[in-house]
Design an enzyme around this catalytic site. Structure first.
Site, mmCIF file in Angstrom:
data_model
loop_
_atom_site.group_PDB
_atom_site.id
_atom_site.type_symbol
_atom_site.label_atom_id
_atom_site.label_comp_id
_atom_site.label_asym_id
_atom_site.label_seq_id
_atom_site.Cartn_x
_atom_site.Cartn_y
_atom_site.Cartn_z
ATOM 1 N N ASP A 189 0.812 -1.210 0.000
ATOM 2 C CA ASP A 189 0.000 0.000 0.000
ATOM 3 C C ASP A 189 0.849 1.265 0.000
ATOM 4 O O ASP A 189 0.494 2.261 -0.620
ATOM 5 C CB ASP A 189 -0.924 0.011 1.224
ATOM 6 C CG ASP A 189 -2.194 -0.799 0.989
ATOM 7 O OD1 ASP A 189 -2.366 -1.336 -0.117
ATOM 8 O OD2 ASP A 189 -3.012 -0.874 1.920
ATOM 9 N N GLY A 190 1.999 1.237 0.691
ATOM 10 C CA GLY A 190 2.859 2.421 0.720
ATOM 11 C C GLY A 190 3.366 2.784 -0.665
ATOM 12 O O GLY A 190 3.390 3.967 -1.039
ATOM 13 N N ALA B 282 -6.447 3.131 8.138
ATOM 14 C CA ALA B 282 -5.025 3.152 8.484
ATOM 15 C C ALA B 282 -4.814 3.774 9.870
ATOM 16 O O ALA B 282 -5.378 3.307 10.861
ATOM 17 C CB ALA B 282 -4.258 3.895 7.394
#
Length: 309
Positions: free
Chosen positions: A69-70, A180
């Site tokens: 995801d980063g 998140a």
């Protein structure tokens, strides 16, 4: 489709060579071109064209994010001024944005080039951080430094003062980012189909102690008070400033800033529901693995036993 150029966005540290080779072989067979940021050209075959980072999204027809995801968030940020479809290839751990596993890449690439996919539009937070313009697809956070006191900041919405926070961290998130940092701080889960901004304090000591959900058309201003401890400012988990002691963060919601490729939206949503359920289990990653189907568990074990390349 002649002249189709695909940009590769690579995880900054993980070995991506296996996935890059799959893409490079497919592109060679189908007469498509690949590009990568100049800083990453040593990590790809010489047939991949190096391009200045600031030009990659503008010159490419689509981007492929290789990582978790980063990496996907980085690809979206790089394309915010020239939104292009971004396909996420999974190399990370538990992720919510990436969709494709490496073995599925050839079919996914064919559908990408044929435009046989659904676009999932993502909003971002356009942030003015002490005079510097930034964008966040998950969140912007003011975080206290351990042992140095608390984040103390005032909240203003559309210029109207609404109160103050005294907490360990203060998180402003998009609906995507609600799963998140904001979620970990006790904030609500917001449907990605909703336009909203969430402001959540982590471990509040006084002042506003609950999440505030705001309209996408409202502007937010968080200003550090004189008694605040030095704070780090993070954008999507990256430290932008390490010890801010004064100044303000202005946040504005920007619709349709990122275009995420979805090949099977229903299957993707079902997987994410499972991931959210797993996040609520008090288990270690190796314990969670035991809950996976045997075939998938063996596939993950084989991948990790492969020698580094």
């Amino acid at each position: 489709m002649a002249g189709y150029l695909i940009g590769l966005v690579l995880h900054p540290t993980r070995d991506v060579s296996e996935v890059v080779e799959i893409i490079e072989r497919w592109a060679a067979r189908h007469g498509k071109s690949l590009a990568v940021r100049v800083d990453d050209q040593h990590r790809v075959p010489p047939t991949v064209e190096p391009v200045p980072a600031e030009e990659l999204a503008a010159r490419c027809d689509a981007l492929i994010s290789i990582g978790g995801d980063g990496t996907m968030l980085g690809a979206l940020r790089s394309a915010v001024r020239h939104p292009k479809p971004v396909l996420g290839v999974h190399l990370g751990r538990l992720g919510f944005l990436v969709e494709v596993e490496p073995p599925d890449l050839p079919r996914a690439l064919a559908r990408l080039v044929a435009r046989d996919f659904t676009v999932e539009s993502h909003a971002c937070l356009a942030c003015d951080i002490c005079g510097d313009d930034m964008v966040a697809f998950n969140d912007v956070a003011l975080v206290r430094q351990p042992g140095s006191g608390f984040v103390t900041a005032t909240l203003a919405v559309d210029g109207q003062q609404y109160g103050y926070y005294r907490c360990d961290a203060l998180v402003v998130s998009t609906p995507t980012g609600s799963t998140a940092y904001s979620y970990a701080a006790g904030g609500p889960l917001i449907s990605p189909a909703t336009d909203a901004v969430v402001v959540t304090p982590s471990a509040p000591m006084s002042g506003i102690s609950r999440s505030v959900v705001l309209s996408p058309d409202e502007t937010i201003r968080l200003e550090l008070r004189a008694e605040s401890a030095p704070v780090a400012v993070e954008i999507d988990g990256m430290v932008i400033q390490e010890a801010a002691t004064e100044g303000a963060v202005h946040v504005r919601y920007q619709r349709d800033a990122g275009l995420v490729v979805r090949l099977d939206p229903r299957r993707y949503q079902e997987r994410n529901k499972l991931k959210l359920g797993l996040l609520d289990l008090p288990l270690l990653p190796e314990q969670l693995r035991e809950l996976l189907p045997a075939g998938l568990r063996e596939q993950l074990n084989r991948r990790e036993l492969l020698p580094p390349r």
